[in-house]
Scaffold this active site. Sequence first.
Site, PDB file in Angstrom:
ATOM      1  N   ARG A 143      47.058  37.313  28.414  1.00 42.70           N
ATOM      2  CA  ARG A 143      46.457  38.218  29.401  1.00 42.70           C
ATOM      3  C   ARG A 143      47.345  38.196  30.641  1.00 42.70           C
ATOM      4  NH1 ARG A 143      46.717  34.813  32.876  1.00 42.70           N
ATOM      5  NH2 ARG A 143      45.595  36.242  34.231  1.00 42.70           N
ATOM      6  N   GLY A 144      46.978  39.055  31.608  1.00 45.85           N
ATOM      7  CA  GLY A 144      47.841  39.220  32.781  1.00 45.85           C
ATOM      8  C   GLY A 144      48.748  40.417  32.510  1.00 45.85           C
ATOM      9  N   ALA A 145      48.811  41.340  33.465  1.00 43.73           N
ATOM     10  CA  ALA A 145      49.446  42.635  33.211  1.00 43.73           C
ATOM     11  C   ALA A 145      50.874  42.543  32.639  1.00 43.73           C
ATOM     12  CB  ALA A 145      49.407  43.483  34.484  1.00 43.73           C
TER      13      ALA A 145
ATOM     14  N   ARG B 137      43.638  47.083  25.824  1.00 44.80           N
ATOM     15  CA  ARG B 137      43.054  46.896  27.163  1.00 44.80           C
ATOM     16  C   ARG B 137      43.493  48.078  28.044  1.00 44.80           C
ATOM     17  NH1 ARG B 137      43.284  41.163  29.780  1.00 44.80           N
ATOM     18  NH2 ARG B 137      41.389  41.986  30.746  1.00 44.80           N
TER      19      ARG B 137
ATOM     20  N   GLN C 199      39.873  32.395  34.967  1.00 39.14           N
ATOM     21  CA  GLN C 199      41.348  32.285  34.967  1.00 39.14           C
ATOM     22  C   GLN C 199      41.849  31.387  36.098  1.00 39.14           C
ATOM     23  OE1 GLN C 199      39.625  35.128  34.678  1.00 39.14           O
ATOM     24  NE2 GLN C 199      40.701  36.671  33.499  1.00 39.14           N
TER      25      GLN C 199
ATOM     26  N   ASP D  36      46.967  44.860  38.388  1.00 38.39           N
ATOM     27  CA  ASP D  36      47.042  45.444  37.036  1.00 38.39           C
ATOM     28  C   ASP D  36      47.523  46.874  37.071  1.00 38.39           C
ATOM     29  OD1 ASP D  36      45.166  43.070  36.594  1.00 38.39           O
ATOM     30  OD2 ASP D  36      45.680  43.788  34.588  1.00 38.39           O
TER      31      ASP D  36
ATOM     32  N   ASN E 235      42.856  45.076  40.456  1.00 37.06           N
ATOM     33  CA  ASN E 235      43.130  43.687  40.061  1.00 37.06           C
ATOM     34  C   ASN E 235      41.803  43.063  39.628  1.00 37.06           C
ATOM     35  OD1 ASN E 235      45.053  41.491  39.777  1.00 37.06           O
ATOM     36  ND2 ASN E 235      43.984  40.503  41.459  1.00 37.06           N
ATOM     37  N   LYS E 236      41.872  41.826  39.196  1.00 37.61           N
ATOM     38  CA  LYS E 236      40.703  41.123  38.651  1.00 37.61           C
ATOM     39  C   LYS E 236      39.458  41.308  39.517  1.00 37.61           C
ATOM     40  CE  LYS E 236      40.353  39.501  35.598  1.00 37.61           C
ATOM     41  NZ  LYS E 236      39.734  40.225  34.443  1.00 37.61           N
TER      42      LYS E 236
HETATM   43  O1  MRU Z   1      41.837  40.006  32.704  1.00 36.11           O
HETATM   44  P1  MRU Z   1      43.175  39.397  33.015  1.00 36.11           P
HETATM   45  O2  MRU Z   1      43.180  37.914  32.987  1.00 36.11           O
HETATM   46  O3  MRU Z   1      44.266  40.015  32.161  1.00 36.11           O
HETATM   47  O4  MRU Z   1      43.432  39.855  34.506  1.00 36.11           O
HETATM   48  C1  MRU Z   1      44.614  39.431  35.127  1.00 36.11           C
HETATM   49  C2  MRU Z   1      44.708  39.822  36.539  1.00 36.11           C
HETATM   50  O5  MRU Z   1      43.827  40.444  37.096  1.00 36.11           O
HETATM   51  C3  MRU Z   1      45.998  39.513  37.222  1.00 36.11           C
HETATM   52  O6  MRU Z   1      45.790  39.290  38.576  1.00 36.11           O
HETATM   53  C4  MRU Z   1      46.968  40.691  37.066  1.00 36.11           C
HETATM   54  O7  MRU Z   1      47.064  41.068  35.719  1.00 36.11           O
HETATM   55  C5  MRU Z   1      48.302  40.384  37.589  1.00 36.11           C
HETATM   56  S1  MRU Z   1      49.154  39.250  36.596  1.00 36.11           S
HETATM   57  C6  MRU Z   1      50.683  38.957  37.221  1.00 36.11           C
END
Ligand code: MRU
Length: 346
Positions: free
Chosen positions: A50-52, A90, A197, A238, A248-249
Amino acid sequence: MLVILMIETIQWTDDTVVMIDQTRLPIEEKYLTCRSYQEVAEAIRSMVIRGAPAIGVAAAMGVALGVLHADEANLDREMESICDTLARTRPTAVNLFWAIERMKRLYGSLRGRPVAEIRRRMIGEAKLIREEDIEINRAIGRHGAPLVPAGRTVLTHCNAGALATAGYGTALGVIRAAVESGNRVDVFADETRPFLQGARLTVWELQHDGIPATLITDNMAGHFLHSGRIGCVVVGADRIAANGDVANKIGTYSVAVLAKENGVPFFVAAPISTLDFSLASGAQIPIEQRAAAEVTHVFGHPVAPPETAVENPAFDVTPARYVTAIITEKGVARAPYEQSLRDLVK
Ligand code: MRU
């Protein structure tokens, strides 16, 4: 000086895609081996990865894996369904679509070439996207490090670290670069309900590097922002719309509003591939809705009565007016973002 040891998030190994299983951290450090593009798609959907930016790298490797095993006679049709499957995992992180588009462009440019060459070049491209991501994050770190107030506490939300990228991280990359330059900062990590996370991944990563980290629950952020203890906030993204609105999250928006209210700078660190100039504002960013069980349960244990009604948006949008600066590998953008973000990509 602190030496940052690289955490391996995802690797192309012996024609498989190997990724650290982020659903098991920090309890176990286990690696998942994906042998098909469908397995990569499932790993993205279930947040093993996970994470963009990491999702983008995984998607590129998934496309390469799919092409490697596709039926030669139906390569074009299979390429289409590989890309569709990965694109449906996603919806919010634009890096996923960016990476798939890049792989499609290369595929298109190889039309008529021998299949063995197409496969080799697609694998090479996916590996390159991974390597480039690490370099990009180091550049984000170099641009962002001077913005971090000396010797102060940095608040972050979710995990925008090595685990959310191919390595080094975006928001945590800025913090790592600040530490590497001799700035003795410490980090407050929001736990980041419901997927945790912050608690599970950000704290684990920072401990791995010996950067002092303190875990707080999400509802403590306002208290600490008001206390004068936080020097700045740094988060990832994201998707960033053309006007600088940031998805973002979930919970990022509340942190940004509280930061502004308390005069604390709020920085967003993200690669150029997270910018989506096709969207005028954050109102158009698709927000992923995830399963109710993530909210009603913690590690499989119920924390709410059965049949509880639940909302579980995985992301929120922070309006650009709350964002002090957006840190990219090409430099730092400030308001008005319509102009400054476009200037970065000229
Ligand atoms: O749902 P996730 O864990 O994929 O969400 C991740 C985030 O919101 C991060 O802050 C974002 O993807 C940036 S990662 C460098």
